[in-house]
Scaffold this motif. Structure first.
Motif, short mmCIF file in Angstrom:
data_model
loop_
_atom_site.label_atom_id
_atom_site.label_comp_id
_atom_site.label_asym_id
_atom_site.label_seq_id
_atom_site.Cartn_x
_atom_site.Cartn_y
_atom_site.Cartn_z
N MET A 1 0.83 -1.19 0.00
CA MET A 1 0.00 0.00 0.00
C MET A 1 0.87 1.24 0.00
SD MET A 1 -2.87 1.13 2.71
CE MET A 1 -3.28 2.83 2.86
N GLY A 2 0.51 2.24 -0.79
CA GLY A 2 1.27 3.47 -0.88
C GLY A 2 0.99 4.42 0.27
N THR A 4 0.29 8.45 1.88
CA THR A 4 -0.68 9.53 1.73
C THR A 4 0.07 10.84 1.57
OG1 THR A 4 -2.29 8.38 3.11
CG2 THR A 4 -2.58 10.75 2.87
N GLY A 108 3.70 9.21 -8.08
CA GLY A 108 4.16 7.84 -8.37
C GLY A 108 5.54 7.58 -7.80
N ASP A 111 5.37 6.90 -4.23
CA ASP A 111 4.51 5.76 -3.91
C ASP A 111 3.24 6.21 -3.17
OD1 ASP A 111 3.75 3.07 -3.97
OD2 ASP A 111 4.61 2.70 -1.99
N GLN A 113 -0.66 6.64 -2.81
CA GLN A 113 -1.90 6.02 -3.27
C GLN A 113 -3.13 6.80 -2.80
OE1 GLN A 113 -2.44 3.62 -5.51
NE2 GLN A 113 -4.61 4.08 -5.23
N ARG A 114 -2.94 7.66 -1.82
CA ARG A 114 -4.06 8.40 -1.23
C ARG A 114 -3.68 9.87 -1.15
NH1 ARG A 114 -4.91 9.12 4.69
NH2 ARG A 114 -7.10 9.54 5.08
N ARG A 136 -7.12 8.62 -11.94
CA ARG A 136 -5.77 8.06 -11.84
C ARG A 136 -5.69 6.96 -10.79
NH1 ARG A 136 -5.50 12.93 -13.96
NH2 ARG A 136 -3.82 13.42 -15.45
N HIS A 137 -6.83 6.54 -10.31
CA HIS A 137 -6.96 5.45 -9.33
C HIS A 137 -6.31 5.78 -7.99
CE1 HIS A 137 -8.68 3.02 -12.49
NE2 HIS A 137 -7.66 3.36 -13.26
N LEU A 138 -6.33 7.04 -7.63
CA LEU A 138 -5.87 7.45 -6.31
C LEU A 138 -7.08 7.52 -5.38
CD1 LEU A 138 -3.50 10.35 -7.41
CD2 LEU A 138 -2.79 8.16 -6.42
N ASP A 139 -6.88 7.16 -4.12
CA ASP A 139 -7.92 7.35 -3.13
C ASP A 139 -7.95 8.83 -2.77
OD1 ASP A 139 -8.44 4.60 -3.04
OD2 ASP A 139 -6.87 4.30 -1.53
#
Length: 184
Positions: A1-2, A4, A108, A111, A113-114, A136-139
């Motif tokens: 998991m990336g 925040t 990216g 890393d 993700q949120r 972009r599929h980010l939370d």
């Protein structure tokens, strides 16, 4: 998991536009929430990225934009949330923080993700940035007490759209955490 990242949108402003008076009232209410987010993100070592309009000044950079904002009509709105030495900075020219900027690449590399969005204007730049983060599929998390608007009715609709159409989480700043963050 990336990790925040906190994205601070267009808060380095001289407030020299026709809607400035309405916006300034809302910015004053959003400042404490933005301050809370900055404190939490910095304390967790999370990336803090200021993405700001260049106001058509194509040779500008963070130092110049910050200096102009601090010297502007409402420098008092900029000073408490000014970038620190660890902050990252991306210049934008349009509404979305992603449109023709290196932000997606930067996130990216970190890393991320949120993304937690704060700043101005809820019904414009925040809305379009949330959409672009979502595709972009980010939370996406929007700090509801840390975004400022020009039109309250449109801002409420924009927040509902972000929640229902983009799966954005709408949270007060005090409830937003940055666990698992990695500094870049």
């Amino acid at each position: 998991m990336g990790s925040t990242a906190l994205i601070v949108i267009d808060m380095l402003s001289t407030y020299e536009h026709e809607d400035a008076d309405a916006l300034v009232r809302s910015v004053r209410k959003a400042l404490p929430g933005i301050g809370t987010l900055l404190e939490h993100a910095r304390g967790a070592g999370a990336p803090v990225v200021y993405v700001n309009d260049n106001f058509g000044r194509w040779r500008s950079h963070l130092g110049e934009i910050l200096e102009a904002a601090l010297a502007g009509r409402h420098g008092d709105l900029v000073e408490p949330i000014a970038p620190d030495d660890q902050a990252l900075f991306v210049v934008k020219a349009r509404h979305s923080v992603f449109y023709e900027t290196p932000l997606a690449y930067l996130l990216g590399q970190l890393d991320v993700q949120r993304v937690v969005l704060c700043g101005q204007v809820t019904e414009q730049c925040v809305l379009y940035s949330a959409l672009d983060a979502h595709i972009r599929h980010l939370d996406v998390v929007v700090a509801v007490d840390a975004v400022a608007h020009i039109d309250a009715g449109l801002a409420d609709v924009a927040l509902r759209m972000m929640e229902s159409n983009m799966s954005a989480q709408l949270r007060p700043s005090r409830e937003i955490t940055f666990e698992g963050a990695t500094a870049g």
